[in-house]
Motif scaffolding. Structure first.
Motif, mmCIF file in Angstrom:
data_model
loop_
_atom_site.group_PDB
_atom_site.id
_atom_site.type_symbol
_atom_site.label_atom_id
_atom_site.label_comp_id
_atom_site.label_asym_id
_atom_site.label_seq_id
_atom_site.Cartn_x
_atom_site.Cartn_y
_atom_site.Cartn_z
ATOM 1 N N GLU A 149 60.251 61.028 17.673
ATOM 2 C CA GLU A 149 60.341 59.644 17.205
ATOM 3 C C GLU A 149 59.384 59.449 16.024
ATOM 4 O OE1 GLU A 149 61.629 56.130 16.522
ATOM 5 O OE2 GLU A 149 62.427 57.140 18.301
ATOM 6 N N PRO A 150 59.899 59.102 14.833
ATOM 7 C CA PRO A 150 59.024 58.909 13.672
ATOM 8 C C PRO A 150 58.163 57.663 13.833
ATOM 9 C CG PRO A 150 61.336 59.219 13.021
ATOM 10 C CD PRO A 150 61.320 58.955 14.488
ATOM 11 N N PRO A 151 57.131 57.521 13.005
ATOM 12 C CA PRO A 151 56.323 56.297 13.056
ATOM 13 C C PRO A 151 57.174 55.076 12.725
ATOM 14 C CG PRO A 151 55.262 57.993 11.719
ATOM 15 C CD PRO A 151 56.643 58.483 11.999
ATOM 16 N N VAL A 300 57.158 63.682 20.873
ATOM 17 C CA VAL A 300 58.457 64.089 21.392
ATOM 18 C C VAL A 300 58.833 63.141 22.523
ATOM 19 C CG1 VAL A 300 59.737 65.913 22.555
ATOM 20 C CG2 VAL A 300 58.110 66.490 20.753
ATOM 21 N N THR A 301 60.031 62.610 22.478
ATOM 22 C CA THR A 301 60.487 61.689 23.511
ATOM 23 C C THR A 301 61.887 62.066 23.953
ATOM 24 O OG1 THR A 301 60.728 59.339 24.078
ATOM 25 C CG2 THR A 301 61.477 60.020 21.892
ATOM 26 N N ALA A 302 62.357 61.431 25.005
ATOM 27 C CA ALA A 302 63.648 61.792 25.586
ATOM 28 C C ALA A 302 64.797 61.148 24.828
ATOM 29 C CB ALA A 302 63.695 61.356 27.046
ATOM 30 N N THR A 303 65.926 61.830 24.805
ATOM 31 C CA THR A 303 67.142 61.259 24.246
ATOM 32 C C THR A 303 67.916 60.571 25.368
ATOM 33 O OG1 THR A 303 68.331 63.335 24.626
ATOM 34 C CG2 THR A 303 67.297 63.037 22.474
ATOM 35 N N ILE A 331 55.700 51.814 20.115
ATOM 36 C CA ILE A 331 56.114 52.996 20.881
ATOM 37 C C ILE A 331 57.620 53.160 20.696
ATOM 38 C CG2 ILE A 331 56.312 54.023 23.174
ATOM 39 C CD1 ILE A 331 53.772 52.594 23.966
ATOM 40 N N GLY A 332 58.020 54.248 20.041
ATOM 41 C CA GLY A 332 59.422 54.421 19.691
ATOM 42 C C GLY A 332 60.342 54.506 20.895
ATOM 43 N N GLY A 355 65.658 57.660 28.024
ATOM 44 C CA GLY A 355 65.142 58.632 28.966
ATOM 45 C C GLY A 355 64.813 57.987 30.295
ATOM 46 N N ALA A 356 64.592 58.827 31.309
ATOM 47 C CA ALA A 356 64.264 58.352 32.639
ATOM 48 C C ALA A 356 62.852 57.782 32.663
ATOM 49 C CB ALA A 356 64.384 59.496 33.644
ATOM 50 N N PRO A 357 62.522 56.916 33.640
ATOM 51 C CA PRO A 357 61.165 56.375 33.734
ATOM 52 C C PRO A 357 60.086 57.457 33.800
ATOM 53 C CG PRO A 357 62.637 55.108 35.128
ATOM 54 C CD PRO A 357 63.437 56.284 34.621
ATOM 55 N N ASP A 358 60.379 58.569 34.477
ATOM 56 C CA ASP A 358 59.395 59.656 34.539
ATOM 57 C C ASP A 358 59.094 60.202 33.142
ATOM 58 O OD1 ASP A 358 59.095 59.531 37.290
ATOM 59 O OD2 ASP A 358 60.756 60.916 37.663
ATOM 60 N N GLN A 359 60.126 60.315 32.301
ATOM 61 C CA GLN A 359 59.912 60.773 30.927
ATOM 62 C C GLN A 359 59.171 59.724 30.114
ATOM 63 O OE1 GLN A 359 64.179 61.415 30.407
ATOM 64 N NE2 GLN A 359 63.804 63.600 30.049
ATOM 65 N N LEU A 360 59.509 58.448 30.344
ATOM 66 C CA LEU A 360 58.808 57.373 29.645
ATOM 67 C C LEU A 360 57.332 57.380 29.990
ATOM 68 C CD1 LEU A 360 58.890 54.805 27.885
ATOM 69 C CD2 LEU A 360 59.411 53.515 29.964
ATOM 70 N N ALA A 361 56.994 57.720 31.235
ATOM 71 C CA ALA A 361 55.597 57.742 31.656
ATOM 72 C C ALA A 361 54.774 58.710 30.807
ATOM 73 C CB ALA A 361 55.505 58.127 33.134
ATOM 74 N N GLN A 362 55.370 59.844 30.427
ATOM 75 C CA GLN A 362 54.658 60.815 29.604
ATOM 76 C C GLN A 362 54.369 60.258 28.223
ATOM 77 O OE1 GLN A 362 56.746 64.560 29.609
ATOM 78 N NE2 GLN A 362 57.209 64.439 31.793
ATOM 79 N N VAL A 363 55.319 59.498 27.684
ATOM 80 C CA VAL A 363 55.120 58.893 26.362
ATOM 81 C C VAL A 363 54.056 57.807 26.433
ATOM 82 C CG1 VAL A 363 56.241 57.609 24.507
ATOM 83 C CG2 VAL A 363 57.500 59.418 25.707
ATOM 84 N N LEU A 364 54.118 56.960 27.441
ATOM 85 C CA LEU A 364 53.175 55.854 27.552
ATOM 86 C C LEU A 364 51.751 56.349 27.778
ATOM 87 C CD1 LEU A 364 55.225 53.359 29.761
ATOM 88 C CD2 LEU A 364 54.826 53.244 27.307
ATOM 89 N N SER A 365 51.599 57.490 28.453
ATOM 90 C CA SER A 365 50.252 57.999 28.716
ATOM 91 C C SER A 365 49.507 58.308 27.427
ATOM 92 C CB SER A 365 50.320 59.251 29.599
ATOM 93 O OG SER A 365 50.897 60.345 28.901
#
Length: 449
Positions: A149-151, A300-303, A331-332, A355-365
């Protein structure tokens, strides 16, 4: 021959018609009125768009000028899509085959950077801009589980030069600053913008403030250019200019408006054939490439299609709510956030994300936000007691700055005025990515036979 830089597409076609009539044949003709067309060429200070691919070269021969032009644009779109795919997908590579129609549906528009046209040939350089959400969906449809995800906004670059122990930013136009100002508006993952160097820039941030990374000053210069952060690029240069035989070392610090900071060093090796300006230009390119790579590793984020998750945000003070809003901004992976309800103890928020909430958790962290499964609500023993209308399966908590994925209790930064209960600082539907399009042409998708 018709030569034009970023003039409106249909104005260019009108000039082409006149040139062809006057020339009376397929020979290249120079349209004398072309120079009078309005030029919207971006300056070196214009930020690139992460969802645009510039400088796509095409050379097409066809039965007539219109057919050549249409084929050239379709070829440019296909080439640009391949380049964008490699930019945004971890590991890169070529995208799966897509039809011209499918690629055309991803395109927001295009700009003619440069073109030469005759009765049967089209030679040009084209910038193709893509629709961000359509690209995200398409990458997910190709089978890739992740993308970069770009800025949401560009970064301001402050070129600092240290000469004989003196640090310069606005005082003089140093060769290092000149190299950044002359940087072409190329495609990049991290859009960059170089300040104009006017009095208002110097008033926003001084040299010592840039060296020290003063948060207030960094925020002022970022706000002036509607940027998401600031890049301080510092290098030592002799008074007589760079020494091509010694190469160059650049200390690069990226400051986010959320308080994040990333520092790295870029070394540019010497080349016997280099002129002093060559070393500086290669250093500018190397810094841009390193910023892209650093961003790629961390974002890197989920599609996948968008989905909405109801989350509970515990509140021990008003400031917890304000800080949560701030950290969610930009947050993209979170395409929208809507406040459902709010009490003194908690807020309920609908997060729309990919993406799934579990994947979102990694981005939010990475933004010091913890997303965990919430404890099930306690059902009152008294049958007549009211039961909550909504309960959230997920809980969003503030983590200490730099806490990352560590589990921590919500912080209490101190009381500040309550912000309006509008959607929580989410990026707009268009994602606000990159510079707005200029003089965009469009090519309709061809109907199936």
């Amino acid at each position: 021959m018709l030569h034009r830089r970023r003039a409106p597409l249909f104005a260019g076609l009108a000039a082409l018609s006149v040139a062809c009539v006057l020339s009376g044949g397929p020979v290249w003709a120079q349209a004398s009125g072309a120079s009078a067309l309005p030029s919207t060429a971006p300056t070196a200070n214009t930020a690139a768009d992460a969802f645009a691919v510039s400088g796509v070269k095409v050379d097409i021969n066809a039965a007539n000028a219109n057919t050549a032009r249409d084929q050239a644009i379709r070829e440019a779109q296909a080439k640009a899509w391949s380049e964008l795919y490699r930019r945004l997908v971890p590991g890169g590579g070529n995208p799966p085959r897509m039809s011209e129609n499918d690629i055309a549906r991803l395109v927001q528009g295009f700009e003619i950077d440069e073109e030469k046209v005759s009765a049967t040939r089209y030679v040009g350089s084209i910038t193709v801009r893509f629709r961000p959400n359509a690209v995200r969906d398409a990458i997910g449809g190709t089978g890739s589980a992740q993308y970069v995800e770009p800025p949401a906004k560009p970064f301001v670059v402050l070129p600092l030069t240290v000469t004989d122990g003196r640090t310069l930013l606005w005082e003089d136009r140093t060769p290092w600053r000149a190299a950044w100002e002359e940087r072409p508006a190329t495609s990049s993952l991290v859009p960059l913008v170089v300040p104009d160097g006017e009095l208002t820039d110097a008033q926003a941030i001084g040299t010592e403030e840039a060296v020290a990374g003063n948060a207030d000053a960094l925020a002022r210069i970022a706000q002036r250019y509607n940027a998401g952060g600031v890049i301080v690029a510092r290098t030592d240069l002799p008074a007589g200019g760079p020494d091509a035989a010694r190469g160059l070392t650049v200390d690069v610090t990226r400051y986010g408006l959320d308080g994040s900071r990333d520092t790295q060093t870029v070394n540019v090796k010497a080349d016997a054939a280099d002129r002093p300006t060559d070393v500086l230009n290669r250093a500018v390119t190397a810094v841009g490439a390193q910023l892209d790579e650093s961003w790629r590793r961390s974002n890197v984020t989920a599609t996948g299609p968008e989905q909405t998750t109801l989350v509970r945000v515990p509140l021990s003070a008003v400031a917890d709510w304000v800080e949560t809003r701030k950290r969610l901004t930009g947050i993209g992976a979170v395409t929208r956030s809507d406040l459902v309800s709010m009490s003194r103890a908690e807020a309920l928020v609908n997060l729309t994300h990919r993406g799934a909430p579990d994947q979102l958790a990694q981005v939010l962290s990475k933004r010091d936000l913890g997303l965990t499964r919430a404890a099930p609500p306690i059902v009152p023993a008294n049958v007549g007691a009211p039961v909550p209308v909504q309960s959230a399966e997920w809980q969003l908590t503030l983590l200490p700055h730099g806490g990352g994925a560590a589990v921590a209790a919500p912080t209490n930064p101190g009381a500040v005025p309550l912000a309006p209960s509008s959607p929580m600082g989410a990026a707009p539907a268009s994602s606000g990515l990159g510079a707005p399009p200029r003089n965009l042409g469009t090519l309709p998708v061809r109907s199936a036979p």
